[in-house]
Design a protein around this motif. Structure first.
Motif: not given
Length: 696
Positions: A485-508
């Motif tokens: 449907e043309g939606n873009h996703y990113f799943l990873g660490t990158g240089k994201s400001s993931v805090e505490g116990e969380f180490n991966l972020t999912l973007y849509k």
């Protein structure tokens, strides 16, 4: 376009000097990537046009060697076998030596001695003379020059004495025959020992030589594994060796992969699992499709690595090579000076002067120097291979022996790579089942340990299916994807400001959809490895793209003090370069993101379950994922280098001591010939000791 690599099988090389003659010839012709392995009877080079090949082969054969299609199929004629030449010489030399102790007067007759010695001398001329002449012609005089000149001088001197009837003082037929016989004995020992040192490669080649059951129109046709083509369907039964690399189409089997991993517990295989050529089906049977055949199989690549490694010279050998190259002319000069000084300055007779000069020639054996490094490297590599450690170069051994730092990647190296999802935190009221579906769809397309674990962890949980149009992996960052449907996703660490116990972020569509907490287990042997490295005065370092808090947690648990976290592939390169400036650095990693750092380090080490890119970038591959093999690898490297140094010391010391003794007249040429053969045996024997030696 890369130039084609030419491979030739060359027989008749019996020492490092032979290899150097061919190397120098090919260098003069302007060829590149030259590799001459005298033990493996192989010559490789690139450059030059296909039209030049017949001329190159003719010139190699002009040096006295033979280019053949397959050394294994080559039948050596009875009269050409070194063992038979030695026996022939020994039988005729025995009466020449016995005339000194037996009361048989006919043996003292110079004409009888000439008749007995002549066949041995002719054999010596054909065996050593041809090689000596060709080596001088090629610009690299070899050890055979010394043997030929020494034995010929003794024979001609005796012949003149016989013709002119000058009496017993001019009879040295036994010296001529004994020199030839003892050097042939040395060659016999050398041939046997070298074949022992190359046994690791020969054992691997034997594994390749199996038959395959080809499925044709419902029937079975037995063919050689060499004739299997990609896409062929094969039947492999209980007790058979898997002929080539492939994938299971049907059936189940327990396969012993110990030849690759060192792990004796069989691995269970079912549909779609990969199987490797040379491994053994212990239980069950399978139908498989061949995917990699010939030189593309894992086993063929291992054999190629081993051969290249045996031929790669450590810097420590270059000194030996340089000395060996100028050694023969230098010895001939010393022999001439010895003769002149003894005859004119020492006022000794022609007989004593000549004997001293001949003793100098036959005692001076550069072969021991030439054998010092290759034999130790071959045995060391063979022992490493048996322990599931593939080393891609003899020069690697020296770099490892002086290592000051060992830099570890974290995920999949110090940790098991088996991850579990601890928590998924949905953002902005997103549906959890939809999030699970997106994660599964994206991570199914990746080989990364985290990706595999995420897919496995979510497979039993309810999720909304998502169909993706494209997925792209970004080194050290994560995965980008686009759905139909043309939606873009990113799943990873990158240089994201993931805090505490969380180490991966999912973007849509660049909007945060979820935070994911993933943890992996530390390998049970990691702490022991770090302790062992510290005992060896090696500093362990952790270098990872993971979050600082997680890296610190792992480092504290296993005892690493120096930690570099949140590093992207290009930043890892910078860190490696800093350590390299301080001392020899080994990097151990497993992922695509480690490949540049593995190449940059003095020695890159990758695990067998690493990505193909990591394996190709590394100079050492650990087939056993147990970290204890790192210590074994360091120990084998250190002991191999120690053996090389002992061998070179013996070879140099032997010549430094023996030549003056011979020049001063304290050494009979026959004793010299025996001592020369003995020096080769000592060097080879010391190398073979490495096979069983207890490593510390």
């Amino acid at each position: 376009m890369a130039e084609q690599l030419v491979e030739l099988n060359v027989t008749g090389m019996h020492c490092n000097n032979c290899a150097m003659s061919i190397h120098k010839l090919l260098e003069k012709k302007g060829l590149k990537d030259i590799m001459v392995d005298f033990a493996g009877e192989e010559v490789k080079f690139s450059g030059g046009s296909p039209d030049d090949l017949p001329v190159i082969i003719k010139d190699i054969e002009g040096l006295g060697f033979k280019v053949v299609d397959d050394p294994a199929l080559q039948i050596t004629p009875f009269y050409d076998k070194i063992e038979n030449k030695f026996l022939f010489s020994a039988i005729l030399t025995a009466p020449l030596l016995l005339h000194m102790v037996l009361p048989w007067h006919f043996l003292h007759n110079p004409v009888v001695q000439l008749i007995i010695c002549l066949p041995v001398f002719i054999l010596g001329c054909l065996h050593f003379g041809k090689s000596a002449f060709n080596s001088v012609k090629g610009g690299v005089p070899n050890m055979d020059v010394l043997i030929f000149v020494g034995s010929s001088a003794a024979f001609i001197y005796s012949l003149v004495g016989t013709i002119e009837n000058l009496g017993e003082r001019y009879q040295f037929y036994e010296t001529c025959a004994t020199i030839i016989t003892l050097v042939l004995l040395g060659n016999v020992f050398e041939k046997r020992s070298v074949s022992q040192t190359t046994s690791a490669v020969k054992d691997l080649v034997k594994i390749q030589q199996v038959n395959a059951n080809l499925v044709v129109n419902g029937g079975i046709e037995v063919i050689s594994a060499r004739d299997v083509r990609p896409g062929d369907t094969l039947l492999v039964n209980e007790g058979d060796k898997v002929p080539v690399d492939g994938e299971v189409l049907s059936g189940n089997a327990s396969i012993n992969e110990s030849m690759l991993t060192g792990e004796s517990i069989p691995v269970e295989k079912e549909k779609y699992d990969k199987v490797i050529g040379g491994t053994i089906v212990e239980h069950g049977n399978i139908r498989m499709i061949a995917t990699k055949v010939g030189s593309n199989t894992v086993l063929a690549q291992i054999i190629e690595l081993m051969k290249k490694a045996q031929a790669a010279k450590p810097p420590v050998q270059k000194l030996g090579d340089k000395v060996a190259a100028i050694f023969v002319p230098a010895v001939i000069l010393i022999a001439i000076i010895t003769f002149i000084l003894t005859f004119y300055a020492g006022h000794e007779g022609m007989r004593i002067s000549l004997m001293n000069a001949i003793a100098v020639l036959v005692i001076s054996c550069p072969c021991a120097m030439g054998l010092a490094t290759p034999t130790a490297v071959m045995v060391g590599l063979g022992r490493a291979a048996k322990n599931g450690i593939l080393i891609k170069g003899g020069d690697t051994i020296e770099a490892v022996s002086h290592a000051k730092y060992v830099v570890f990647d974290k995920t999949g190296t110090l940790t098991t790579g088996k991850f579990s999802i601890n928590n998924i935190k949905a953002e902005g009221g997103a549906d959890i089942e939809q999030i699970r579906g997106i994660i599964t769809a994206i991570e199914e397309r990746s080989n990364h340990p985290i990706a595999k674990s995420l897919v496995k962890g979510l497979e039993t949980l309810p999720k909304t299916k998502l169909i993706l149009k494209s997925v792209k992996e970004e080194k050290g960052l994560g995965m980008r994807a686009e759905d139909i449907e043309g939606n873009h996703y990113f799943l990873g660490t990158g240089k994201s400001s993931v805090e505490g116990e969380f180490n991966l972020t999912l973007y849509k569509n660049q909007k945060q959809l979820a935070l994911i907490a993933v943890d992996d287990e530390i390998k049970p042997e990691a702490a022991n490895l770090i302790a062992q490295l510290k005992k060896m005065n090696i500093i362990p370092v952790l270098l990872s793209g993971d979050k600082h808090s997680r890296c610190l947690k792992v480092a504290q648990q296993i005892g690493i003090d120096e930690v570099h976290s949140e590093k992207l592939p290009d930043e890892k390169l910078v860190v490696i370069e800093i350590y390299r400036q301080k001392g020899k650095t080994i990097m151990i990693g497993d992922g695509i993101n480690d490949a540049p750092a593995l190449t940059k380090a003095d020695v890159g080490v990758s695990m067998n379950d690493s990505s193909q890119v990591a394996i190709q970038s590394a100079r050492v591959v650990l087939l056993n994922t147990d970290l204890n093999s790192v210590v074994k690898f360091l120990q084998i490297s250190r002991h191999t280098l120690l053996t090389i140094k002992q061998n070179l010391f013996w070879a140099f010391a032997y010549n430094i001591v023996a030549i003056p003794i011979a020049a001063l007249g304290f050494l009979n040429p026959m004793v010299g010939a025996f001592a020369m053969a003995f020096s080769d045996v000592v060097v080879i024997g010391n190398s073979l000791r490495l096979k069983k030696k207890k490593l510390s």
